[in-house]
Design an enzyme around this catalytic site. Structure first.
Site, PDB file in Angstrom:
ATOM      1  N   TYR A 117      -5.086 -10.178   9.724  1.00 58.72           N
ATOM      2  CA  TYR A 117      -6.033  -9.724   8.706  1.00 58.72           C
ATOM      3  C   TYR A 117      -7.444 -10.222   9.027  1.00 58.72           C
ATOM      4  O   TYR A 117      -8.389  -9.433   9.137  1.00 58.72           O
ATOM      5  CB  TYR A 117      -5.650 -10.291   7.322  1.00 58.72           C
ATOM      6  CG  TYR A 117      -4.333  -9.803   6.757  1.00 58.72           C
ATOM      7  CD1 TYR A 117      -3.117 -10.236   7.281  1.00 58.72           C
ATOM      8  CD2 TYR A 117      -4.297  -8.931   5.680  1.00 58.72           C
ATOM      9  CE1 TYR A 117      -1.903  -9.812   6.743  1.00 58.72           C
ATOM     10  CE2 TYR A 117      -3.082  -8.495   5.140  1.00 58.72           C
ATOM     11  CZ  TYR A 117      -1.900  -8.939   5.668  1.00 58.72           C
ATOM     12  OH  TYR A 117      -0.723  -8.512   5.141  1.00 58.72           O
ATOM     13  N   ASP A 131       8.434  -9.847  10.114  1.00 56.05           N
ATOM     14  CA  ASP A 131       7.824 -10.546   8.973  1.00 56.05           C
ATOM     15  C   ASP A 131       7.183 -11.863   9.412  1.00 56.05           C
ATOM     16  O   ASP A 131       6.282 -12.379   8.748  1.00 56.05           O
ATOM     17  CB  ASP A 131       8.855 -10.811   7.869  1.00 56.05           C
ATOM     18  CG  ASP A 131       9.217  -9.533   7.090  1.00 56.05           C
ATOM     19  OD1 ASP A 131       8.479  -8.532   7.244  1.00 56.05           O
ATOM     20  OD2 ASP A 131      10.223  -9.533   6.370  1.00 56.05           O
ATOM     21  N   GLU A 150      -3.928  -4.211   9.360  1.00 64.74           N
ATOM     22  CA  GLU A 150      -4.462  -5.217   8.436  1.00 64.74           C
ATOM     23  C   GLU A 150      -5.876  -5.690   8.759  1.00 64.74           C
ATOM     24  O   GLU A 150      -6.645  -5.993   7.858  1.00 64.74           O
ATOM     25  CB  GLU A 150      -3.512  -6.414   8.356  1.00 64.74           C
ATOM     26  CG  GLU A 150      -2.142  -6.061   7.768  1.00 64.74           C
ATOM     27  CD  GLU A 150      -2.205  -5.464   6.366  1.00 64.74           C
ATOM     28  OE1 GLU A 150      -3.271  -5.522   5.723  1.00 64.74           O
ATOM     29  OE2 GLU A 150      -1.173  -4.927   5.922  1.00 64.74           O
ATOM     30  N   HIS A 170      -6.114   0.826   2.657  1.00 67.73           N
ATOM     31  CA  HIS A 170      -4.973   1.241   3.483  1.00 67.73           C
ATOM     32  C   HIS A 170      -4.770   2.759   3.460  1.00 67.73           C
ATOM     33  O   HIS A 170      -4.066   3.291   4.320  1.00 67.73           O
ATOM     34  CB  HIS A 170      -3.695   0.561   3.002  1.00 67.73           C
ATOM     35  CG  HIS A 170      -3.436  -0.789   3.607  1.00 67.73           C
ATOM     36  ND1 HIS A 170      -3.349  -0.986   4.964  1.00 67.73           N
ATOM     37  CD2 HIS A 170      -3.206  -2.002   3.025  1.00 67.73           C
ATOM     38  CE1 HIS A 170      -3.077  -2.285   5.187  1.00 67.73           C
ATOM     39  NE2 HIS A 170      -2.997  -2.909   4.036  1.00 67.73           N
ATOM     40  N   GLU A 230       0.799  -1.218   0.000  1.00 65.82           N
ATOM     41  CA  GLU A 230       0.000   0.000   0.000  1.00 65.82           C
ATOM     42  C   GLU A 230       0.835   1.272   0.000  1.00 65.82           C
ATOM     43  O   GLU A 230       0.511   2.215   0.726  1.00 65.82           O
ATOM     44  CB  GLU A 230      -0.936  -0.033   1.211  1.00 65.82           C
ATOM     45  CG  GLU A 230      -0.235  -0.001   2.595  1.00 65.82           C
ATOM     46  CD  GLU A 230       0.105  -1.366   3.178  1.00 65.82           C
ATOM     47  OE1 GLU A 230       0.202  -2.340   2.415  1.00 65.82           O
ATOM     48  OE2 GLU A 230       0.285  -1.449   4.409  1.00 65.82           O
ATOM     49  N   HIS A 288      -8.375  -3.621  -1.198  1.00 66.10           N
ATOM     50  CA  HIS A 288      -7.576  -3.757   0.022  1.00 66.10           C
ATOM     51  C   HIS A 288      -6.497  -2.672   0.087  1.00 66.10           C
ATOM     52  O   HIS A 288      -6.393  -1.951   1.087  1.00 66.10           O
ATOM     53  CB  HIS A 288      -6.952  -5.158   0.073  1.00 66.10           C
ATOM     54  CG  HIS A 288      -6.126  -5.396   1.300  1.00 66.10           C
ATOM     55  ND1 HIS A 288      -6.626  -6.000   2.426  1.00 66.10           N
ATOM     56  CD2 HIS A 288      -4.836  -5.092   1.592  1.00 66.10           C
ATOM     57  CE1 HIS A 288      -5.687  -6.074   3.360  1.00 66.10           C
ATOM     58  NE2 HIS A 288      -4.584  -5.522   2.875  1.00 66.10           N
TER      59      HIS A 288
END
Ligand SMILES: [Zn+2]
Length: 600
Positions: free
Chosen positions: A378, A370, A315, A296, A268, A292
């Site tokens: 999400y 990560d 998210e 953002h 995003e 999506h």
């Protein structure tokens, strides 16, 4: 929270509570021959603690040529020290300051393996004639190409001059992107404050096609027409999001379609979403990805998680808003199908994840952020917001969310800031309903509260019946339905079949629906996973071609994980990965190395 109070971010060495960077000036050569960016960054800062004598920055693998401070209007050498490198965080860069200093200039170059950049050979592009560069800064990769305070708690404006070979185009997530002119020198200005993880750069043989008065698409020349057709509803999506959540505050919304090695679906980057070409299905069936990334622009980019433990604020909100945009533009049935498939994804994750990774407000101390990027933040986050909508009613919840975005606009917040705002602005007005929200359980515990919403879809219900019939040896409904089904319905059908299926039944499916040959990336992925589980050799070549040509982590990770479950499969995984690895992004390489073994 009110800016500039700062929470401890365990993924940054920076000291923004003492010295806080506010503006960055980049001047960089894009050197494809050496695969480096080289030049300088001027960092302008404020000094919330005037007694502090050091500016602390994040770096990873940067070659620091020198650091200067302004003295009497001229640049002069400043003392600096590059600390020892941590395997996750990189190395802190400390710069000694004198009273009155308000900026430093850092001469630096990136290294060819910078974790936030991918340098592609011409052969890895659609056009095959020019190299390509793109960045992926989230979560903590900005520090591998800019020396910055790489915590989402710090927001900066920036300007940049980039020099490329004269026949290539450079783009940034900023104002100033070229819509056709080339020449090798490009200037950008980002007037809205953003965290470093939203800084973005790309360069290559890139063309532009307008989508609307304030939107357009960039891609390689042979892809841009197809991309513009796929994303033709972008202006309608923007209008829908604005009706719900207030004005779009980033001036333009453009999309850059990258080569297939891009490790994510989308990123995003403000003003310039980066997107995988695997959503160019030809029938707009995968464009919820654009909904999506556009969402953002409110959740994530406007109101930002201040640490990666609060990632669900980015998210979960965005996944919820994505489905609201899809509902406005494509109707409630499409949105319902996406919600049903989302809950399935979540249940798959819950079956697989350790308890500590099932918590929305996740503890990532000592871990690479990560690792927190599973589907959980999400889909569990989106279900939580959906439960609030169901409990308080859509009208009140929409007004609440709009107020939330206005209240925290251009700020970075933590989970406690959200829950305090929620209590004050939604719960306190209706104590009765508020008592039915297990807030602490949603935020701090693994699994799902028993009261979590269960989305349903009539269309997917019909497909589930067709799958049951097919399993019981009555294929008529599936054979009649499949050709007309949407991507969502096809996915639901495949997911509802028993697993593993034996080879004869896989053959029957493939014969009826041409699954090995499908070009739809989502359906192909689902099918290849089933084919692997069932030992269906007829799709082996397609599997190899898929894994070698696509680097999107969502697809390749589960396929490699499935492959390595047997000895023979592990051998195949190694053989395929040897061919695929040179084309993968560093982030995907790191993931697949862990699965297959880096000695591949
Ligand atoms: Zn997202």
């Amino acid at each position: 929270m009110t800016d500039p109070s700062v929470r401890r971010d365990v993924h940054s060495f920076a000291n923004p509570d003492e010295v806080r960077v506010r503006h960055v000036e980049l001047d960089l050569d894009v050197d494809f021959g050496r695969r480096i960016l080289a030049g300088s960054a001027v960092l302008h800062f404020e000094r919330p603690d005037s007694s502090a004598r050091r500016l602390l920055l994040d770096t990873r693998g940067l070659e620091i040529g020198g650091v200067e401070r302004i003295r009497g209007g001229a640049w002069s050498t400043a003392r600096h020290e590059l600390g020892a490198a941590d395997p996750i965080l990189g190395a802190p860069l400390a710069v000694d300051l004198e009273p009155g200093d308000d900026r430093v200039r850092i001469a630096y170059a990136t290294r060819p393996g910078a974790s936030g950049l991918q340098w592609l050979e011409p052969a890895q592009t659609a056009g095959k004639r020019h190299p390509f560069l793109f960045s992926q800064s989230q979560a903590i990769h900005a520090r591998s190409w800019v020396p910055v305070q790489d915590t989402p708690a710090v927001r900066v404006t920036y300007e940049a001059t980039l020099r490329t070979p004269s026949d290539l185009v450079a783009l940034m997530g900023a104002a100033g992107n070229s819509t056709g002119e080339r020449g090798g020198v490009y200037r950008f200005r980002m007037p809205q404050r953003i965290p470093a993880y939203l800084m973005a750069i790309a360069a290559g043989d890139i063309a532009f096609a307008p989508l609307g008065p304030r939107s357009g698409v960039y891609a390689e020349p042979s892809v841009v027409g197809r991309a513009a057709a796929e994303f033709e509803d972008t202006e309608r999506m923007m209008a829908a999001a604005e009706r719900l959540y207030g004005a779009y505050r980033w001036d333009r919304y453009d999309i850059l379609v990258l080569p297939p090695s891009f490790p994510f679906g989308g990123m995003e980057n403000p003003r310039l979403t980066f997107a995988t070409p695997t959503v160019l299905a030809g029938d707009k069936s995968l464009v919820s990805l654009i909904a999506h990334e556009l969402a953002h622009s409110w959740s994530g980019n406007l109101v930002t998680n201040a640490t990666w433990s609060d990632f669900w604020l980015n998210e979960g909100f965005t996944t919820y808003i994505e489905r609201r945009i899809v509902e406005e533009v494509y109707g409630p049935e499409t949105a319902a199908m996406e919600a049903v498939l989302g809950r399935q994804d979540l249940e798959d994750e819950l079956a697989r994840l350790e308890d500590r990774d099932e918590i929305l407000h996740i503890d990532l101390s000592g871990r690479d952020p990560d690792e927190g990027a599973t589907r959980l933040p999400y889909e569990k986050g989106a279900l939580f917001l959906r439960s609030l909508e169901e409990i308080f009613g859509r009208a009140r919840f929409d007004a609440f969310l709009r107020g939330y975005f206005d209240h925290f606009a251009f700020q970075s917040i933590v989970t406690e800031d959200f829950t305090a705002y929620l209590r004050a602005n939604l719960f306190d007005g209706d104590r009765g309903r508020a008592t039915s929200v297990p807030l602490e359980e949603w935020m701090e515990r693994p699994g799902l509260p028993a009261s979590a919403p269960r989305p349903s879809s009539e269309a997917l219900g019909r497909v589930a019946h067709a799958a049951e019939d097919w399993t019981a040896g009555r294929p008529a409904a599936a054979k009649a339905g499949f050709p007309g089904w949407t991507t969502h319905e096809r996915l639901q059908f495949l997911r509802r079949l028993p697993s593993p299926l034996d080879v004869e039944r896989l053959q029957e499916l493939d014969g009826a629906f041409g699954l090995t040959a499908t070009e739809n990336s989502e359906v192909a992925f689902q099918w290849l996973l089933m084919a692997l589980r069932g030992g269906y050799g007829a799709s082996d070549a397609r599997l190899e071609q898929f894994l070698v040509s696509i680097g999107r982590r969502k697809f390749i990770k589960p396929l490699y994980e499935e492959l390595v479950k047997t000895d023979a499969g592990r051998e195949r995984a190694r053989a395929i990965y040897r061919k695929a690895r040179p084309g993968y992004h560093p982030i995907s390489v790191e993931t697949v190395d862990r699965i297959v073994g880096s000695a591949a």
